[in-house]
Design an enzyme around this catalytic site. Structure first.
Site: not given
Length: 474
Positions: A363, A382
């Protein structure tokens, strides 16, 4: 009423057929494939090949002790053990850490080995076993180089002291030259002054170790240079093992994230076509190793906050500073938190989704400062990307609707949109040792301790598989 659907009369009821007879005899399993019989010449050749291969592929750190050579079925089983180790690694599925989501499928080397014996092609069979990747081959060459360095005595430990940089003089500068020259043949080993050439030498070394290439030898650079050569050998061996967990054929188009180096690269075959810095999980919030397929790009994604982050970080901030959640775009949905899409969203403007049991993804992020750092292990697991728009445009390339201008316009509108992307395989991998295109070895720290853990698991597994270690073979 059609005849076939009419109810039968009581005067002429039909007797239902008997149930089918099922056999209670268990299915006969095919007999196991017999082990091939080696000729004396083949047995001698195989012993030699196994000895060389075990060292070259990093299955052993030292040559085997002299012992009575195995023969017959024992030698064949030792060959099969080594084939499994080189082709698919030495761990059993139960040995894998929960964050090592790269368990290779079972591999049976017997059919190919039997064929090699029949056709008298043992050398070709041995050569076919390792992973067929340039990255693996580079580590094999690096292993030979660093073994030779270790065998020659390694390198002397550099003494602590004031930072060394341009203009410094003295015996510590001479020792620095001699240390750098062990790994870099371009370094001049004489002279006790820190000149412009030595500055460039230091910067090259710092790049190899993933450090800020300022040319200043401070504590961090000293620590990297003082890692013993024997430890570098073990580090290379651990990374060779991880390569064996990958499939034998990687897709031509793929995305690879080096977790330890915090870098993301898009490949076309072995050629990188896009590379960028990343931020990966800090120790305690490790980014897992895994493979999956990116299937969609989310433009302007909201952030559904994991319960652990909400409980441990966000709610305490709200209690300390009432209104914190509202000021930062968070909405309470029952017992969960969601941060609305926009400039404040922790996911930035792009999210790249792929199925995995860890709930991680790639992301964007509004926090850009960390990308300028050389220590980029800072996320909750992440992977944050430095240039996510470039990746989005690459994944959507060829889509007549989602041109770069259309993507930019969608971002500007601020509405959340999920776009199906051309499926691309993604690999999150933990490489702490890797070779550059010119063959130069690069090293990173072992932030999660997975090199040490892997070595311990291999040693424990090998203690129960003596034939794998070849002590009795050679």
């Amino acid at each position: 009423m059609p005849a076939l659907l009419a109810a039968p009369s009581h005067a002429a009821q039909t007797v239902p057929p008997p149930p089918p007879v099922t056999s209670t005899v268990p299915a006969i399993k095919p007999a196991p494939m017999p082990l091939p019989v080696l000729t004396p010449v083949q047995a001698d050749q195989l012993r030699t090949l196994l000895a060389a291969n075990a060292m070259a592929q990093g299955l052993r750190s030292t040559p085997p002790l002299a012992a009575a050579p195995l023969a017959g079925d024992a030698l064949v089983r030792a060959a099969l053990d080594q084939a499994r180790a080189v082709h698919a690694g030495r761990l059993a599925p139960s040995d894998f850490d929960k964050n090592w989501g790269m368990i290779p499928p079972p591999y049976d080397p017997l059919p190919a080995f039997a064929d090699a014996v029949r056709r008298d092609r043992l050398a070709a069979w041995i050569a076919s076993l390792p992973p067929p990747y340039a990255g693996y081959d580079g580590l094999v060459k690096g292993l030979a180089t660093y073994r030779a360095i270790a065998a020659a005595g390694g390198w002397a430990k550099l003494d602590p002291g004031p930072d060394l940089t341009l203009g410094a003089t003295g015996p510590r500068v001479l020792a620095l030259r001699q240390r750098l020259a062990v790994e870099d043949s371009a370094v001049v080993t004489t002279g006790d002054s820190f000149d412009a050439e030595l500055l460039a030498d230091v910067q090259r070394a710092q790049r190899r170790y993933g450090l800020n290439p300022q040319g200043v030898v401070s504590n961090q650079t000293l620590a990297a240079l003082n890692v013993p050569a024997e430890d570098r050998v073990r580090q290379i061996m651990a990374n060779l093992e991880r390569w064996r967990w990958l499939p034998q054929e990687l897709p031509r188009d793929r995305i690879q994230v080096n977790i330890a180096a915090a870098l993301m690269t898009v490949f076309d075959g072995d050629t990188p076509v896009l590379s960028m810095r990343a931020v990966t999980g800090r120790p305690g919030h490790e980014t897992p190793m895994l493979s999956s397929t990116i299937h969609s790009v989310v433009i302007n994604p909201p952030w559904n906050v994991p319960t652990s982050i909400a409980t441990n970080e966000l709610w305490p901030k709200e209690r300390k500073s009432p209104g914190y959640l509202k000021r930062n775009g968070f909405v309470v949905n029952g017992t969960s938190l969601q941060q609305a899409a926009g400039n404040q969203s922790a996911l930035g403007r792009f999210k790249f989704d792929f199925d995995n049991p860890y709930s991680v993804y790639l992301h964007d992020t509004p926090s850009r400062a960390k990308f300028a750092s050389f220590d980029r292990l800072a996320s909750h697991g992440c992977v944050r990307l430095e240039k996510p728009a470039d990746l989005a445009n690459l994944l959507l390339r060829g889509d007549p609707v989602w041109t770069p201008d259309a993507v930019a316009a969608a971002v500007a509108r601020g509405k959340t949109i999920r776009v199906s992307a051309r499926p691309v395989q993604v690999y999150l991998l933990y490489w702490t040792a890797f070779a550059s295109a010119n063959g130069q070895m690069n090293f990173r720290g072992d932030p999660y301790g997975w090199d040490r853990t892997l070595a311990a698991k291999i040693e424990a597994r090998s203690a129960h598989q003596i034939t794998l270690q070849l002590e009795d073979v050679l």
